[in-house]
Design a protein around this motif. Structure first.
Motif, PDB file in Angstrom:
ATOM      1  N   LEU A  93       0.829  -1.204   0.000  1.00  0.00           N
ATOM      2  CA  LEU A  93       0.000   0.000   0.000  1.00  0.00           C
ATOM      3  C   LEU A  93       0.863   1.252   0.000  1.00  0.00           C
ATOM      4  O   LEU A  93       0.633   2.182  -0.778  1.00  0.00           O
ATOM      5  CB  LEU A  93      -0.924  -0.004   1.217  1.00  0.00           C
ATOM      6  CG  LEU A  93      -1.848   1.212   1.363  1.00  0.00           C
ATOM      7  CD1 LEU A  93      -2.775   1.353   0.166  1.00  0.00           C
ATOM      8  CD2 LEU A  93      -2.646   1.120   2.663  1.00  0.00           C
ATOM      9  N   ASN A  94       1.865   1.268   0.863  1.00  0.00           N
ATOM     10  CA  ASN A  94       2.762   2.422   0.914  1.00  0.00           C
ATOM     11  C   ASN A  94       3.488   2.601  -0.415  1.00  0.00           C
ATOM     12  O   ASN A  94       3.594   3.718  -0.940  1.00  0.00           O
ATOM     13  CB  ASN A  94       3.774   2.244   2.039  1.00  0.00           C
ATOM     14  CG  ASN A  94       4.643   3.474   2.231  1.00  0.00           C
ATOM     15  OD1 ASN A  94       4.250   4.439   2.889  1.00  0.00           O
ATOM     16  ND2 ASN A  94       5.834   3.469   1.654  1.00  0.00           N
ATOM     17  N   GLU A  98       3.259   5.760  -3.026  1.00  0.00           N
ATOM     18  CA  GLU A  98       4.500   6.469  -3.359  1.00  0.00           C
ATOM     19  C   GLU A  98       4.712   6.486  -4.874  1.00  0.00           C
ATOM     20  O   GLU A  98       5.053   7.521  -5.451  1.00  0.00           O
ATOM     21  CB  GLU A  98       5.690   5.774  -2.684  1.00  0.00           C
ATOM     22  CG  GLU A  98       5.755   5.917  -1.183  1.00  0.00           C
ATOM     23  CD  GLU A  98       6.692   7.021  -0.754  1.00  0.00           C
ATOM     24  OE1 GLU A  98       7.222   7.716  -1.644  1.00  0.00           O
ATOM     25  OE2 GLU A  98       6.869   7.201   0.459  1.00  0.00           O
ATOM     26  N   ALA A  99       4.503   5.344  -5.514  1.00  0.00           N
ATOM     27  CA  ALA A  99       4.745   5.233  -6.947  1.00  0.00           C
ATOM     28  C   ALA A  99       3.807   6.108  -7.764  1.00  0.00           C
ATOM     29  O   ALA A  99       4.142   6.505  -8.886  1.00  0.00           O
ATOM     30  CB  ALA A  99       4.601   3.776  -7.389  1.00  0.00           C
ATOM     31  N   ALA A 100       2.650   6.418  -7.215  1.00  0.00           N
ATOM     32  CA  ALA A 100       1.684   7.252  -7.935  1.00  0.00           C
ATOM     33  C   ALA A 100       2.217   8.662  -8.175  1.00  0.00           C
ATOM     34  O   ALA A 100       1.675   9.398  -9.012  1.00  0.00           O
ATOM     35  CB  ALA A 100       0.377   7.321  -7.148  1.00  0.00           C
ATOM     36  N   GLY A 175      -9.915   9.608  -4.399  1.00  0.00           N
ATOM     37  CA  GLY A 175     -10.415  10.985  -4.414  1.00  0.00           C
ATOM     38  C   GLY A 175      -9.422  11.959  -3.804  1.00  0.00           C
ATOM     39  O   GLY A 175      -9.221  13.066  -4.324  1.00  0.00           O
ATOM     40  N   LEU A 176      -8.787  11.547  -2.703  1.00  0.00           N
ATOM     41  CA  LEU A 176      -7.777  12.403  -2.072  1.00  0.00           C
ATOM     42  C   LEU A 176      -6.590  12.598  -3.003  1.00  0.00           C
ATOM     43  O   LEU A 176      -6.084  13.716  -3.172  1.00  0.00           O
ATOM     44  CB  LEU A 176      -7.320  11.779  -0.752  1.00  0.00           C
ATOM     45  CG  LEU A 176      -6.234  12.531   0.026  1.00  0.00           C
ATOM     46  CD1 LEU A 176      -6.687  13.958   0.348  1.00  0.00           C
ATOM     47  CD2 LEU A 176      -5.874  11.776   1.301  1.00  0.00           C
ATOM     48  N   TYR A 177      -6.160  11.495  -3.627  1.00  0.00           N
ATOM     49  CA  TYR A 177      -5.016  11.582  -4.540  1.00  0.00           C
ATOM     50  C   TYR A 177      -5.332  12.431  -5.765  1.00  0.00           C
ATOM     51  O   TYR A 177      -4.561  13.326  -6.130  1.00  0.00           O
ATOM     52  CB  TYR A 177      -4.602  10.172  -4.970  1.00  0.00           C
ATOM     53  CG  TYR A 177      -3.591  10.147  -6.087  1.00  0.00           C
ATOM     54  CD1 TYR A 177      -2.259  10.488  -5.856  1.00  0.00           C
ATOM     55  CD2 TYR A 177      -3.963   9.800  -7.390  1.00  0.00           C
ATOM     56  CE1 TYR A 177      -1.330  10.490  -6.885  1.00  0.00           C
ATOM     57  CE2 TYR A 177      -3.035   9.787  -8.416  1.00  0.00           C
ATOM     58  CZ  TYR A 177      -1.724  10.133  -8.167  1.00  0.00           C
ATOM     59  OH  TYR A 177      -0.807  10.145  -9.190  1.00  0.00           O
ATOM     60  N   THR A 178      -6.450  12.181  -6.402  1.00  0.00           N
ATOM     61  CA  THR A 178      -6.760  12.918  -7.639  1.00  0.00           C
ATOM     62  C   THR A 178      -7.053  14.387  -7.380  1.00  0.00           C
ATOM     63  O   THR A 178      -6.929  15.207  -8.296  1.00  0.00           O
ATOM     64  CB  THR A 178      -7.958  12.279  -8.376  1.00  0.00           C
ATOM     65  OG1 THR A 178      -9.099  12.243  -7.507  1.00  0.00           O
ATOM     66  CG2 THR A 178      -7.625  10.878  -8.840  1.00  0.00           C
ATOM     67  N   SER A 179      -7.415  14.744  -6.150  1.00  0.00           N
ATOM     68  CA  SER A 179      -7.668  16.159  -5.843  1.00  0.00           C
ATOM     69  C   SER A 179      -6.420  17.013  -6.073  1.00  0.00           C
ATOM     70  O   SER A 179      -6.522  18.222  -6.341  1.00  0.00           O
ATOM     71  CB  SER A 179      -8.138  16.314  -4.393  1.00  0.00           C
ATOM     72  OG  SER A 179      -7.083  16.047  -3.468  1.00  0.00           O
ATOM     73  N   GLY A 201       1.238  10.048   3.639  1.00  0.00           N
ATOM     74  CA  GLY A 201       0.790   9.734   4.994  1.00  0.00           C
ATOM     75  C   GLY A 201      -0.701   9.935   5.171  1.00  0.00           C
ATOM     76  O   GLY A 201      -1.366   9.162   5.881  1.00  0.00           O
ATOM     77  N   ARG A 202      -1.253  10.962   4.506  1.00  0.00           N
ATOM     78  CA  ARG A 202      -2.699  11.216   4.606  1.00  0.00           C
ATOM     79  C   ARG A 202      -3.502  10.108   3.938  1.00  0.00           C
ATOM     80  O   ARG A 202      -4.533   9.689   4.445  1.00  0.00           O
ATOM     81  CB  ARG A 202      -3.049  12.562   3.984  1.00  0.00           C
ATOM     82  CG  ARG A 202      -2.945  13.758   4.932  1.00  0.00           C
ATOM     83  CD  ARG A 202      -1.527  14.083   5.296  1.00  0.00           C
ATOM     84  NE  ARG A 202      -1.440  15.188   6.240  1.00  0.00           N
ATOM     85  CZ  ARG A 202      -0.279  15.665   6.676  1.00  0.00           C
ATOM     86  NH1 ARG A 202       0.868  15.142   6.262  1.00  0.00           N
ATOM     87  NH2 ARG A 202      -0.263  16.662   7.557  1.00  0.00           N
ATOM     88  N   CYS A 203      -3.022   9.628   2.788  1.00  0.00           N
ATOM     89  CA  CYS A 203      -3.707   8.527   2.115  1.00  0.00           C
ATOM     90  C   CYS A 203      -3.655   7.260   2.961  1.00  0.00           C
ATOM     91  O   CYS A 203      -4.643   6.515   3.056  1.00  0.00           O
ATOM     92  CB  CYS A 203      -3.078   8.270   0.747  1.00  0.00           C
ATOM     93  SG  CYS A 203      -3.430   9.546  -0.497  1.00  0.00           S
ATOM     94  N   LEU A 204      -2.498   7.011   3.589  1.00  0.00           N
ATOM     95  CA  LEU A 204      -2.376   5.852   4.465  1.00  0.00           C
ATOM     96  C   LEU A 204      -3.306   5.979   5.660  1.00  0.00           C
ATOM     97  O   LEU A 204      -3.906   4.993   6.111  1.00  0.00           O
ATOM     98  CB  LEU A 204      -0.924   5.695   4.933  1.00  0.00           C
ATOM     99  CG  LEU A 204       0.098   5.300   3.864  1.00  0.00           C
ATOM    100  CD1 LEU A 204       1.505   5.358   4.432  1.00  0.00           C
ATOM    101  CD2 LEU A 204      -0.197   3.918   3.308  1.00  0.00           C
TER     102      LEU A 204
END
Length: 227
Positions: A93-94, A98-100, A175-179, A201-204
């Motif tokens: 998951l981490n 990160e890779a994104a 949604g958090l990432y694409t924002s 860290g927020r996504c995790l």
């Protein structure tokens, strides 16, 4: 009759021109906005006449759908590759979050286009070519969301993250990432590394994974700046 060298060359040239149109349109849509980009300006930047564009794409919207489909395909391929490299769920998951953020400037612009015009994927088109491209983009978006939900279900089954609705959790993380792509611009005040350090860290945390210790986060950030 086997293809001749000349016919192979024409096909290669055609593919190269199509790729150039997509890359140029991605840059223009990402920087200026889809609505404010003139299709003729893309043709001029590529070095072809406006009418020649229609040999490759039926419309500006058709090209947009193709860009969106490519963006999601790249995300899915990266997701599959990174998650397959880690047996431990928390590590996977981490790593996948990160890779994104490992993106070129063109890929960042492509993500901006994907997010800014995502609503258009939900609108039926009467043009067969536009509709085909729209459906492809939409199906890839749904497949990526399903892949995330399946992955998160695995984490729940292993006890790595709390039990909850995996599809809603996938949507929350995505949604958090694409924002980010609504406001982030390359060469702006924030580097992509700084954005990554803040958002990973927020996504995790959304997933229910404890945040990394501050010392480790600071060390990782310092090593990236030194690099």
């Amino acid at each position: 009759m086997p293809p001749t060298d000349a016919s192979r060359s024409r096909r290669t040239s055609s593919r190269s021109k199509r790729d150039a149109i997509i890359a140029t349109a991605t840059e223009y849509f990402g920087r200026q906005g889809y609505e404010y980009t003139k299709w003729a300006d893309v043709a001029e930047a590529v070095g072809i006449g406006s009418t020649a564009l229609y040999h490759y794409f039926e419309s500006k919207l058709h090209c947009l759908y193709e860009i969106q489909a490519l963006a999601v395909q790249a995300d899915r391929e990266k997701f599959d590759r990174v998650t397959a490299e880690h047996e431990d769920f928390a590590e996977a998951l981490n790593a996948v979050i990160e890779a994104a953020f490992d993106l070129t400037e063109l890929e960042i612009q492509r993500n901006r286009v994907l997010v800014a015009e995502q609503a258009l994927v939900g609108l039926h088109r009467t043009s067969p070519r536009e509709e085909e491209a729209r459906k492809l983009a939409r199906s890839r978006m749904r497949d990526l969301e399903f892949a995330w939900a399946t992955f998160l279900t695995r984490g729940m089954e292993q006890g790595a993250i709390p039990q909850t609705d995996p599809r809603l959790l996938a949507r929350a993380i995505l949604g958090l990432y694409t924002s980010i792509w609504h406001w982030y611009r390359p060469r702006g005040n924030l580097s992509l590394g700084e954005v990554r350090d803040f958002f990973v860290g927020r996504c995790l945390a959304v997933a229910g994974v404890p945040a990394a210790p501050a010392k480790r986060q600071a060390k990782r950030s310092s090593s990236r700046k030194a690099a």
